[in-house]
Design a protein around this motif. Structure first.
Motif, PDB file in Angstrom:
ATOM      1  N   LEU A  64       0.817   3.477  -8.441  1.00 33.88           N
ATOM      2  CA  LEU A  64       0.729   2.019  -8.486  1.00 33.88           C
ATOM      3  C   LEU A  64       1.953   1.391  -7.836  1.00 33.88           C
ATOM      4  N   VAL A  65       3.139   1.916  -8.127  1.00 32.78           N
ATOM      5  CA  VAL A  65       4.360   1.374  -7.523  1.00 32.78           C
ATOM      6  C   VAL A  65       4.309   1.527  -6.009  1.00 32.78           C
ATOM      7  N   GLU A  66       3.838   2.675  -5.538  1.00 35.34           N
ATOM      8  CA  GLU A  66       3.746   2.903  -4.094  1.00 35.34           C
ATOM      9  C   GLU A  66       2.801   1.900  -3.436  1.00 35.34           C
ATOM     10  N   ARG A  67       1.633   1.696  -4.041  1.00 34.04           N
ATOM     11  CA  ARG A  67       0.655   0.783  -3.453  1.00 34.04           C
ATOM     12  C   ARG A  67       1.074  -0.676  -3.598  1.00 34.04           C
ATOM     13  N   ALA A  68       1.786  -0.978  -4.677  1.00 30.67           N
ATOM     14  CA  ALA A  68       2.153  -2.370  -4.926  1.00 30.67           C
ATOM     15  C   ALA A  68       3.319  -2.844  -4.069  1.00 30.67           C
ATOM     16  N   THR A  69       4.176  -1.938  -3.629  1.00 28.39           N
ATOM     17  CA  THR A  69       5.381  -2.356  -2.909  1.00 28.39           C
ATOM     18  C   THR A  69       5.071  -3.177  -1.658  1.00 28.39           C
ATOM     19  N   PRO A  70       4.223  -2.701  -0.735  1.00 26.42           N
ATOM     20  CA  PRO A  70       3.922  -3.552   0.428  1.00 26.42           C
ATOM     21  C   PRO A  70       3.187  -4.841   0.046  1.00 26.42           C
ATOM     22  N   ALA A  71       2.349  -4.772  -0.992  1.00 23.86           N
ATOM     23  CA  ALA A  71       1.635  -5.971  -1.430  1.00 23.86           C
ATOM     24  C   ALA A  71       2.605  -7.010  -1.983  1.00 23.86           C
ATOM     25  N   PRO A 123      -5.802  -3.104 -18.826  1.00 33.24           N
ATOM     26  CA  PRO A 123      -4.612  -3.593 -18.120  1.00 33.24           C
ATOM     27  C   PRO A 123      -3.481  -2.576 -18.172  1.00 33.24           C
ATOM     28  N   VAL A 124      -2.869  -2.309 -17.025  1.00 29.88           N
ATOM     29  CA  VAL A 124      -1.783  -1.333 -16.952  1.00 29.88           C
ATOM     30  C   VAL A 124      -0.492  -1.947 -16.423  1.00 29.88           C
ATOM     31  N   ALA A 125      -0.575  -3.112 -15.823  1.00 32.88           N
ATOM     32  CA  ALA A 125       0.590  -3.725 -15.194  1.00 32.88           C
ATOM     33  C   ALA A 125       0.303  -5.201 -14.977  1.00 32.88           C
ATOM     34  N   ALA A 180      -3.152  -9.321  -7.893  1.00 30.68           N
ATOM     35  CA  ALA A 180      -3.432  -8.393  -8.984  1.00 30.68           C
ATOM     36  C   ALA A 180      -4.828  -7.793  -8.859  1.00 30.68           C
ATOM     37  N   TRP A 181      -5.806  -8.623  -8.476  1.00 33.97           N
ATOM     38  CA  TRP A 181      -7.182  -8.126  -8.296  1.00 33.97           C
ATOM     39  C   TRP A 181      -7.222  -7.086  -7.179  1.00 33.97           C
ATOM     40  N   SER A 182      -6.522  -7.358  -6.078  1.00 37.15           N
ATOM     41  CA  SER A 182      -6.517  -6.414  -4.948  1.00 37.15           C
ATOM     42  C   SER A 182      -5.931  -5.069  -5.356  1.00 37.15           C
ATOM     43  N   LEU A 183      -4.849  -5.090  -6.109  1.00 37.11           N
ATOM     44  CA  LEU A 183      -4.253  -3.821  -6.566  1.00 37.11           C
ATOM     45  C   LEU A 183      -5.193  -3.106  -7.529  1.00 37.11           C
ATOM     46  N   SER A 184      -5.872  -3.847  -8.370  1.00 37.04           N
ATOM     47  CA  SER A 184      -6.798  -3.229  -9.332  1.00 37.04           C
ATOM     48  C   SER A 184      -7.914  -2.482  -8.628  1.00 37.04           C
ATOM     49  N   GLN A 185      -8.374  -2.988  -7.490  1.00 37.98           N
ATOM     50  CA  GLN A 185      -9.457  -2.332  -6.749  1.00 37.98           C
ATOM     51  C   GLN A 185      -9.031  -1.008  -6.147  1.00 37.98           C
ATOM     52  N   ARG A 186      -7.725  -0.785  -6.043  1.00 41.02           N
ATOM     53  CA  ARG A 186      -7.210   0.421  -5.392  1.00 41.02           C
ATOM     54  C   ARG A 186      -6.773   1.489  -6.366  1.00 41.02           C
ATOM     55  N   LEU A 187      -6.947   1.233  -7.687  1.00 39.25           N
ATOM     56  CA  LEU A 187      -6.527   2.216  -8.686  1.00 39.25           C
ATOM     57  C   LEU A 187      -7.685   3.136  -9.041  1.00 39.25           C
TER      58      LEU A 187
END
Length: 262
Positions: free
Chosen positions: A94-101, A225-227, A255-262
């Motif tokens: 999650l941290v890896e994917r969230a950093t550029p976002a 919810p995780v983050a 937040a929705w965009s990150l949720s779709q990638r988990l």
């Protein structure tokens, strides 16, 4: 750590290693101090007797997890602690994917963008993308903030069944962090329900004077919810209603965009 693992008494766990837990009690003692600790202070804060504290502190010092001033004999956290934090961050998907976002979100809004991870009654800051106006504590990763008074925390609570959210509040220390912190469980739950309707939560000067924040929950594949993603700014720059109108949809979309990638 999940709520389920916290709920199980350690004395009933046949795999629990008491000596390992005591070593972490020594390390955790530094969370209650602002500087180096004497052996006596370390014993008091860790809840261990002085003899046990001495053995654990010595071992942790030899391993690099504690530093010791040879002149004062006082202990402080060692650099090896940072290795553990680095390894967590670099291996967390999650941290890896969230950093550029979060970098894109900061550039789009011009304000600080953060990611915090949900850990029972607290949120832990894992990414902090800084902007023009910062303060020391607001720039540090690893900082824990109570769920009940943060925008991201209330957004997380809004994605849980109400009984689970109420259970977290019942186990929380509802002490105010500022003069504007809302501590009444009934009022907090009203904010949580509003977040469920709006898709994001708003907090005004509840964790730091002068700070306004919107937050939205990131959920896993099961919808738990995780983050949370946050946007934070100064109340000197934004009236609450205008801030929520401008940045609430942005943080909810991120937040929705990150949720779709988990």
């Amino acid at each position: 750590m999940s709520i389920e693992r916290r709920a199980k008494p350690l004395r009933d766990d046949p795999l629990h290693v008491a000596s390992v837990a005591k070593a972490f009690q020594v390390l955790d003692a530094f969370g209650h101090a602002n500087g180096a600790l004497s052996l006596a202070e370390l014993a008091t804060l860790s809840g261990l007797d002085k003899s046990a504290t001495q053995r654990f502190a010595h071992t942790l010092w030899r391993l690099g997890y504690l530093d010791k001033d040879e002149r004062t004999r006082r202990f402080s956290l060692g650099r090896r602690v940072l290795d553990a934090a680095f390894n967590f961050l670099r291996s967390n998907a999650l941290v890896e994917r969230a950093t550029p976002a979060l970098i894109e979100l900061r550039q789009a809004c011009g304000e600080r963008a953060n990611l915090s991870l949900h850990d029972d009654t607290t949120m832990i800051y894992a990414i902090r993308q800084q902007t023009k106006r910062e303060y020391f504590a607001g720039s540090l990763i690893g900082r824990r903030i109570p769920v009940f008074c943060t925008a991201g925390g209330r957004a997380v609570l809004s994605r849980l069944p109400e009984d689970d959210a109420s259970s977290i509040l019942a186990r929380s220390d509802l002490s105010p962090l500022t003069g504007r912190t809302i501590c009444d469980p009934t009022l907090i739950m009203a904010k949580v329900r509003a977040a469920a309707t709006d898709g994001f939560a708003l907090a005004v000067e509840e964790t730091a004077p002068g700070e306004i924040t919107v937050g939205a929950a990131v959920t896993d594949v099961a919808g738990r919810p995780v983050a949370a993603v946050h946007i934070a700014a100064s109340v000197a720059d934004w009236p609450p209603s205008a801030f929520a109108e401008r940045f609430g949809p942005l943080v909810a979309e991120a937040a929705w965009s990150l949720s779709q990638r988990l």
